[in-house]
Design an enzyme around this catalytic site. Structure first.
Site, PDB file in Angstrom:
ATOM      1  N   ASP A 250       0.865  -1.168   0.000  1.00  0.00           N
ATOM      2  CA  ASP A 250       0.000   0.000   0.000  1.00  0.00           C
ATOM      3  C   ASP A 250       0.914   1.233   0.000  1.00  0.00           C
ATOM      4  OD1 ASP A 250      -2.187   1.652  -0.036  1.00  0.00           O
ATOM      5  OD2 ASP A 250      -3.230   0.665   1.612  1.00  0.00           O
TER       6      ASP A 250
HETATM    7  C1  NOJ Z   1      -4.168   3.750  -0.037  1.00  0.00           C
HETATM    8  C2  NOJ Z   1      -5.294   2.781   0.163  1.00  0.00           C
HETATM    9  O1  NOJ Z   1      -5.193   2.164   1.427  1.00  0.00           O
HETATM   10  C3  NOJ Z   1      -5.362   1.702  -0.912  1.00  0.00           C
HETATM   11  O2  NOJ Z   1      -6.526   0.956  -0.722  1.00  0.00           O
HETATM   12  C4  NOJ Z   1      -5.305   2.316  -2.271  1.00  0.00           C
HETATM   13  O3  NOJ Z   1      -5.399   1.322  -3.259  1.00  0.00           O
HETATM   14  C5  NOJ Z   1      -4.018   3.098  -2.417  1.00  0.00           C
HETATM   15  N1  NOJ Z   1      -3.979   4.155  -1.405  1.00  0.00           N
HETATM   16  C6  NOJ Z   1      -3.850   3.706  -3.796  1.00  0.00           C
HETATM   17  O4  NOJ Z   1      -4.748   4.711  -4.023  1.00  0.00           O
END
Ligand code: NOJ
Length: 720
Positions: A250
């Site tokens: 993430d």
């Molecule tokens: C953070 C989020 O937790 C995740 O779910 C997401 O895919 C990413 N950012 C990218 O936007």
């Protein structure tokens, strides 16, 4: 790979975001240079054919090895056509419908140049305070696993032959839905048994369905952040469960291992992540800055790098990008596909299936013969809220609001429509109450449209108070005080705590966020053009103090007894929820006959047991639980019939009930159908005392009913 330098390999392991926000398609200059040098192999938040083609041309024409980029995006519940939020869709219990909306989302995304969605989110959660429950499939592992499978299949399809599907990304691995106190990003701590029984299976279901990628979560698990958790990534995910795709982190979660106190600096965090098996670094630039040095110093084996790059390049091959890097870049197709009329219809269909009727006193709904209708509340006219959080490239102003849908109907002359906002979503201003009450008093029925703003759910949107924000409840109280019948229409991303409304409103309709076609779909339900059939996939608490509250709890040594002080209970609140898991009403009624259990012995069994053994069964037998359901009302309707099981005595304690099956049936008025569930010992397995996954002989309750509380039960015995 033999042609690649170490830097180019690390480049493939690097994912950056573009700067596309409100300002349009832009990218930091430095990133364009990174693409040119082969230092970045994938981008996200880059979409539309024009933008992705531009970026792809840099990679393909200007980088030394001409390796195409992958473009990713959070296409969670639609790209431009926005479907109900995933929690809402889960309430349909309609797996084919969920697969279909994922397929349409993929089709639009692929037509807009995308190859990869960061979805489905399959985090099981029992935490309504956590804002991200709107992105998942609810609190139950069995249903959540089936949804994970359906969504992966929808996004990915069978192959990329027509460039109309995208790679799925199971997230957030693992346990992200169980943050202490419901605060996003907070610590997760649970036993390995709970992890394996409750939280792990949905991710694995996504893996088994063929998800090509998986995303690590922000949280730690048993003291180790996921992006540095070798046990989780290599042992559990790859070795035990055979995941062959690539693992992405993430957003900056490698860097965050420093804050967690697991790494002394970014460089060490990068080594821990690479050694734990993380293939791609999202946005942290840790691999880009430090990994070469770590490999050269012998702290990360070259094999780790090669494995990661092989996985990432394999995905690019499977997407067909080495054959034609622009195969997802067709302007004509983009124009025809994105936000097509057919997709609007699909969005409306899914919204119908997702709306849960929670209360309907004296059959107030559907609305018939009402001459004057007052549509009141801050969410009635504001269509832009309907797309909810994580709405991709969705545009709020393309949503059809409830007010617009009601105005369309009013034009036909069937009723007079009065409208007032009354207040806004979270402010304290009651100035609008006067006008709202004035109109309410002139009406035959009041529809109060209240709830959360879309910013109150999603990432970084935990709430400590799950009542209606602002003065919305005060508004509803005054509307109820007029003595006119009040229908409360809720728009929100999580179970709310609304005991006063549950008691005093005459009807309650939980619509969640219903997407682009939300307004017309809600109107169809309220006017009876569609008979609601959805059922809750998360428990609604009565009060904040009950959280976490979920249906598959343990019995304890002192099970709940409201009349005994010395049992597990609150002094000031019953243990029971406001609305249980699996609950939802229809405009018709269904009668359940008695549950019948029969045992079918395996045909090849060498010594068939005499039927007199009745309710005993062995591991090779199949138990049939059948029940006849009759539509006893006046209109056709759908019912979600649910099967639960309880293992009465185990080598470790077991939940009081666990969902093990469901069937959604449609019945004309007066018609009946017998629903049969087949149960084998395999379905009764769990992690027993010695952590083996098996069914233990002994007594079980088989329970069937319309929700997790109104259940009939029969006892059966599994014999060796
Ligand atoms: C953070 C989020 O937790 C995740 O779910 C997401 O895919 C990413 N950012 C990218 O936007």
């Amino acid at each position: 790979m033999a042609l690649m330098t170490l830097e180019e390999k690390i480049g493939q392991m690097t994912l950056f975001t573009t700067d596309w926000g409100s300002t349009g398609p832009t990218i930091r200059e430095g990133y364009e240079e990174d693409i040119r040098k082969g230092n970045c192999g994938a981008l996200f938040n880059s979409h539309t054919v024009a933008f992705t083609r531009h970026l792809q041309e840099i990679a393909v024409k200007e980088s030394r090895l001409h390796i195409p980029l992958i473009f990713g995006y959070d296409v969670i519940h639609g790209y431009k056509t926005i479907f109900p939020v995933p929690l809402a869709e889960s309430c349909s219990w309609d797996l084919a419908a969920m697969e279909n909306t994922a397929a349409i989302a993929a089709k639009e995304a692929a037509a807009a140049g995308l190859h990869w969605t960061f979805a489905p989110m399959v985090d099981i959660s029992r935490e309504p305070r956590w804002g991200r429950v709107m992105e998942g499939g609810g609190e139950d592992t069995y249903l959540g696993s089936l949804i994970a499978e359906a969504r992966v299949k929808g996004f990915q399809g069978a192959n990329f032959d027509h460039a109309d599907r995208v790679m799925a990304c199971i997230k957030h691995f693992a346990g992200y839905g169980a943050p202490i106190a419901g605060r996003d990003y907070n610590t997760v701590d649970m036993t390995e048994r709970t992890f394996r029984d409750i939280y792990l299976p949905t991710y694995i279901a996504g893996v088994k369905a063929g998800a090509m990628t998986i995303m690590t979560s922000f949280n730690e698990l048993d003291g180790v952040p996921s992006s540095g958790n070798k046990w989780l990534l290599e042992d559990v995910l790859r070795k035990e469960n055979g995941f062959h795709g690539f693992i992405v982190t993430d957003y900056t979660s490698i860097n965050e291992m420093v804050n967690h106190g697991y790494s002394k600096d970014d460089a060490q965090a990068g080594e821990q992540a690479a050694n734990a098996g993380v293939d791609m670094d999202m946005q942290g630039a840790v691999y880009q800055r430090f990994l070469k040095n770590s490999v050269e110093a012998g702290r990360v084996p070259m094999q780790k790098i090669d494995d990661a790059v092989r996985r990432i390049l394999t995905a690019k091959f499977e997407l067909g990008l080495f054959k034609d890097p622009y195969r997802f870049c067709n302007v004509q197709r983009e124009k025809e596909t994105v936000f097509s009329a057919a997709h609007q219809q699909a969005a409306k269909d899914m919204a119908h299936k997702s709306i849960v009727l929670l209360k309907n006193e004296n059959n107030l709904l559907p609305l018939t013969n009402k001459k004057t209708i007052a549509l009141i509340g801050p969410l009635a006219a504001d269509g832009s809220q309907l797309i909810g959080p994580w709405s991709g490239a969705g545009e709020g102003d393309k949503c059809v609001s409830m007010l617009t849908a009601f105005q369309e109907r009013a034009k036909k002359g069937e009723f007079t429509l009065l409208h007032a906002n009354g207040t806004d979503i979270s402010g304290t201003d009651k100035k609008g109450f006067g006008e709202a009450l004035e109109k309410a008093k002139q009406s035959d029925v009041i529809i109060a449209v209240v709830g959360e703003s879309k910013e109150m759910s999603g990432e970084a949107a935990a709430r400590a108070d799950l009542g209606l924000p602002g003065v919305q409840q005060a508004l509803v109280e005054e509307l109820v005080a007029t003595g006119k019948p009040v229908v409360v229409v809720l728009m929100n991303g999580r179970p709310l705590v609304i005991p006063w409304i549950a008691e005093h409103a005459n009807a309650i309709v939980e619509t969640w966020w219903t997407g682009t076609q939300g307004g017309p779909a809600i109107a169809d339900i309220l006017f009876g053009d569609y008979n609601p059939s959805a059922k809750l996939t998360m428990t609604f608490p009565r009060s904040m103090g009950q959280i976490p509250i979920f249906y598959n709890q343990k019995n304890t040594g002192r099970p709940y007894d409201p009349n005994s002080k010395w049992n597990t209970r609150y002094l000031d609140e019953p243990n029971t929820p406001q609305y249980p898991f699996g609950y939802g009403l229809s405009y018709t009624t269904f009668a359940y006959d008695s549950l019948v259990i029969t045992i079918q012995q395996k045909a090849s069994a060498s010594t068939p047991r005499p039927p007199s053994k009745g309710e005993e069964f062995s591991v090779t037998d199949t138990v049939h639980a059948s029940i006849k359901i009759t539509n006893t009302g006046k209109r056709a309707g759908e019912e979600i019939v649910q099967l639960y099981v309880r293992d009465l005595v185990g080598s470790v304690t077991r939940p009081v009930k666990e969902l093990k099956g469901f069937k959604k049936i449609k019945l004309e008025p007066g018609a009946s159908q017998t629903v049969v569930f087949n149960i084998t010992a395999d379905q009764l397995r769990f992690y027993s005392a010695d952590m083996t996954f098996k069914a233990e002989p002994g007594d079980f309750w088989i329970m069937v009913g319309p929700d997790s509380e109104r259940l009939q039960k029969k006892q059966i015995r599994l014999v060796e």
